[in-house]
Every structure is written in structure tokens, then in C-alpha cells.
Design a protein around this motif. Sequence first.
Motif, mmCIF file in Angstrom:
data_model
loop_
_atom_site.group_PDB
_atom_site.id
_atom_site.type_symbol
_atom_site.label_atom_id
_atom_site.label_comp_id
_atom_site.label_asym_id
_atom_site.label_seq_id
_atom_site.Cartn_x
_atom_site.Cartn_y
_atom_site.Cartn_z
ATOM 1 N N TYR A 85 -14.716 40.900 23.216
ATOM 2 C CA TYR A 85 -15.068 40.410 24.099
ATOM 3 C C TYR A 85 -14.483 39.582 25.141
ATOM 4 O O TYR A 85 -14.077 38.509 24.359
ATOM 5 C CB TYR A 85 -16.321 40.106 23.916
ATOM 6 N N HIS A 86 -14.331 38.905 26.346
ATOM 7 C CA HIS A 86 -13.862 37.880 27.362
ATOM 8 C C HIS A 86 -14.706 37.209 28.301
ATOM 9 O O HIS A 86 -15.526 37.653 28.729
ATOM 10 C CB HIS A 86 -12.586 38.661 27.881
ATOM 11 N N GLY A 87 -14.462 35.652 27.342
ATOM 12 C CA GLY A 87 -15.259 35.383 28.521
ATOM 13 C C GLY A 87 -14.883 34.080 28.825
ATOM 14 O O GLY A 87 -13.617 33.628 28.239
ATOM 15 N N PRO A 88 -15.311 33.042 29.311
ATOM 16 C CA PRO A 88 -14.763 31.390 29.415
ATOM 17 C C PRO A 88 -15.100 31.044 28.223
ATOM 18 O O PRO A 88 -15.451 31.070 27.202
ATOM 19 C CB PRO A 88 -16.140 30.578 30.920
ATOM 20 N N GLY A 89 -13.891 30.303 28.793
ATOM 21 C CA GLY A 89 -13.747 29.346 27.160
ATOM 22 C C GLY A 89 -12.904 30.389 26.127
ATOM 23 O O GLY A 89 -12.963 29.433 24.901
ATOM 24 N N GLN A 90 -12.534 31.068 26.204
ATOM 25 C CA GLN A 90 -11.400 31.893 25.477
ATOM 26 C C GLN A 90 -10.014 31.481 26.148
ATOM 27 O O GLN A 90 -9.946 31.910 27.173
ATOM 28 C CB GLN A 90 -12.145 32.854 25.248
ATOM 29 N N ALA A 91 -9.201 31.283 25.468
ATOM 30 C CA ALA A 91 -7.328 31.411 26.096
ATOM 31 C C ALA A 91 -6.723 32.954 25.703
ATOM 32 O O ALA A 91 -6.502 33.632 24.227
ATOM 33 C CB ALA A 91 -6.705 30.592 25.457
ATOM 34 N N VAL A 92 -6.667 33.551 26.998
ATOM 35 C CA VAL A 92 -5.765 34.807 27.130
ATOM 36 C C VAL A 92 -4.686 34.799 27.357
ATOM 37 O O VAL A 92 -4.638 34.015 28.359
ATOM 38 C CB VAL A 92 -6.784 35.660 27.904
ATOM 39 N N VAL A 174 -11.854 29.793 22.189
ATOM 40 C CA VAL A 174 -11.970 28.215 22.062
ATOM 41 C C VAL A 174 -13.387 27.513 21.692
ATOM 42 O O VAL A 174 -13.178 26.447 20.986
ATOM 43 C CB VAL A 174 -11.378 27.790 23.195
ATOM 44 N N GLU A 175 -13.562 27.294 22.990
ATOM 45 C CA GLU A 175 -14.924 26.807 23.334
ATOM 46 C C GLU A 175 -15.787 27.748 24.101
ATOM 47 O O GLU A 175 -16.343 27.810 25.803
ATOM 48 C CB GLU A 175 -15.073 25.412 23.571
ATOM 49 N N MET A 176 -16.458 28.743 23.416
ATOM 50 C CA MET A 176 -17.434 30.149 23.505
ATOM 51 C C MET A 176 -18.476 29.840 23.803
ATOM 52 O O MET A 176 -18.687 28.816 22.434
ATOM 53 C CB MET A 176 -16.846 31.401 23.017
ATOM 54 N N ASP A 177 -19.633 30.528 24.727
ATOM 55 C CA ASP A 177 -20.215 30.548 24.091
ATOM 56 C C ASP A 177 -20.737 32.164 23.477
ATOM 57 O O ASP A 177 -19.936 32.944 24.575
ATOM 58 C CB ASP A 177 -21.308 31.238 25.925
ATOM 59 N N LEU A 178 -21.258 32.180 22.430
ATOM 60 C CA LEU A 178 -20.416 33.507 21.076
ATOM 61 C C LEU A 178 -21.857 34.570 21.223
ATOM 62 O O LEU A 178 -20.991 35.806 20.684
ATOM 63 C CB LEU A 178 -19.947 33.354 19.665
ATOM 64 N N THR A 179 -23.219 33.797 22.071
ATOM 65 C CA THR A 179 -23.859 35.182 22.280
ATOM 66 C C THR A 179 -22.967 36.853 22.019
ATOM 67 O O THR A 179 -23.913 37.576 21.699
ATOM 68 C CB THR A 179 -24.262 35.196 22.717
ATOM 69 N N ALA A 202 -13.009 21.433 16.052
ATOM 70 C CA ALA A 202 -12.071 21.501 16.428
ATOM 71 C C ALA A 202 -11.966 21.271 17.852
ATOM 72 O O ALA A 202 -12.672 22.445 18.696
ATOM 73 C CB ALA A 202 -10.848 22.571 16.809
ATOM 74 N N THR A 203 -12.104 19.563 18.949
ATOM 75 C CA THR A 203 -12.209 19.445 19.618
ATOM 76 C C THR A 203 -11.191 19.566 20.594
ATOM 77 O O THR A 203 -9.795 18.971 20.768
ATOM 78 C CB THR A 203 -13.084 18.383 19.499
ATOM 79 N N ALA A 204 -11.286 20.461 21.441
ATOM 80 C CA ALA A 204 -9.288 20.180 22.494
ATOM 81 C C ALA A 204 -9.616 21.270 23.216
ATOM 82 O O ALA A 204 -10.707 22.422 23.139
ATOM 83 C CB ALA A 204 -8.779 21.592 21.597
ATOM 84 N N ALA A 205 -9.266 21.005 24.714
ATOM 85 C CA ALA A 205 -9.940 21.400 26.320
ATOM 86 C C ALA A 205 -8.939 23.006 25.896
ATOM 87 O O ALA A 205 -7.914 22.972 25.611
ATOM 88 C CB ALA A 205 -8.847 20.216 26.707
ATOM 89 N N LEU A 206 -9.318 23.719 26.589
ATOM 90 C CA LEU A 206 -8.619 25.117 26.998
ATOM 91 C C LEU A 206 -7.714 25.380 27.187
ATOM 92 O O LEU A 206 -6.683 25.641 26.959
ATOM 93 C CB LEU A 206 -9.593 25.592 27.588
ATOM 94 N N ALA A 207 -7.182 24.448 28.172
ATOM 95 C CA ALA A 207 -5.443 23.678 29.278
ATOM 96 C C ALA A 207 -4.452 23.618 27.748
ATOM 97 O O ALA A 207 -3.740 24.122 27.711
ATOM 98 C CB ALA A 207 -5.165 23.467 29.818
ATOM 99 N N ASP A 208 -4.884 22.775 27.162
ATOM 100 C CA ASP A 208 -4.634 22.231 25.845
ATOM 101 C C ASP A 208 -4.238 23.532 24.538
ATOM 102 O O ASP A 208 -2.852 23.533 24.537
ATOM 103 C CB ASP A 208 -5.168 20.950 25.096
ATOM 104 N N VAL A 209 -5.167 24.228 24.469
ATOM 105 C CA VAL A 209 -4.865 25.170 23.380
ATOM 106 C C VAL A 209 -4.157 26.696 23.894
ATOM 107 O O VAL A 209 -3.224 27.266 23.532
ATOM 108 C CB VAL A 209 -6.072 25.848 22.960
#
Length: 223
Positions: A85-92, A174-179, A202-209
Motif C-alpha cells: 500500500y502507498h498513501g499520504p504520509g509515506q516517503a517513497v 512516516v505518518e500515515m493512516d495505516l488502516t 518520532a515527530t518528523a515532517a515528511l519532507a525531512d524524512v
Amino acid sequence: MLETSETSRPSAALRIVRRGREDYQTSFDAMRAFTDARSADTPNEFWIVEHPPVFTLGLGADQSHVLAAHHIPVVQTDRGGEVTYHGPGQAVIYLLMDLRRSHPKARLFAREFVNKIEQAVIDTLAAYNLAGERKAGAPGIYVSEGEFAGAKIAALGLKVRGNGCTYHGVSLNVEMDLTPFSWINPCGYAGLATVDMTTLGATAALADVQHTLAQHLQDLLTS
């Protein structure tokens, strides 16, 4: 709008392309077109992207591992592996590379290539005080300690053509809806738990990761 930066080292030239949020099929088509068109002098590229929700199937994937797609599209790809699964909040990050530039026998180098990608994820997690590990026979990176030990936090899938050119790549939660991960057997494993960096504290912005992961991939794959 695409943003491109370029770095050059004695061993390789690399362009890093930030494609923003982009439909998966658009990225997939573009990766294949880029690889079809490249020559021996084409610089390698990393594409940093974030996708709207999508399930993707590897070339030999069993579609029964998609338990309930709900409203999410399912796309057949030509990478290795099963369903993910790919979705918002994932570093690809997609890795469009010519392995022959660093190893004349690209097929022999492919396993080392995967190992370096996994190490880049482990190093990225360590930068945020998180511990990740490999599992034999199960590509990707898993949490190695604590409440979520054994949960998968990063997946990888690649296409290596006969000419040694690669595409597809790696995704880090990184920070996703894992459902939606519960609607599939991730990577073909029934009941496999998945987790993201935020859940691990871990509190990190997606862009930073994205930046950190790209840097570690660059260090390991172009040095």
C-alpha cells in the motif's frame, strides 16, 4: 511542479527529482518511459514522491492477498514482490539507476543493491532514534525492539532490466493512516503488522524524512 537538484561525484552523477504528490500510474508510466529512453550517458535519478491511496501488485503477486480494496485502486506493476500500500504520509523514493556503472555484472550486484537500500532505511530510522532490522527472506525493514517489534515499517520492490537499469524503489511509513494495510496481506504475509514512525514516537515532517532517506541512499549507492 517538479524540482530537480543535481550532484556529481567521481563515480557517478545523480539527479534528485522531487515530484510532489502524484498519482501512482503517472509515476509508473514515467519510470518506464525514462528507462526506455535512457542511454549510457543518462544520469541516474532518485524520484521523491508521495502518492494518493493505492494498492500495487508485484509481477507475480497473488491478487487474493488484496482482502478488500474498498475504494482504493489496485494497480498491476512489473516490480518484484507481492501487494503493498502507498498513501499520504509515506516517503517513497524511486531509484532509476544503471547498476553497470558501479558493477559490470549487474545481476550479481542486485543483491548488494537491495542490501544497501535496506541499510539506508535502517540509517534513516536511527537518525530519529528508531531501531530497524532486516528479516531473512522477507525484504523490507522491520521494527527491532519495543511494543511494535516485528512490525513492518518500510517496503521495497524493484525492477532490474537485463541491461542493468533499475526502477521502482523503497517506501518508508512516516505518518500515515495505516488502516488500508489491514485490507491486504502486506507483502503476501497474512496478519503482518505495519507501523509508522509517528506511532513509534518520532515527530518528523515528511519532507525531512524524504531528505534524510535520499541522503543515505545517495551515500550508499553512489560512493
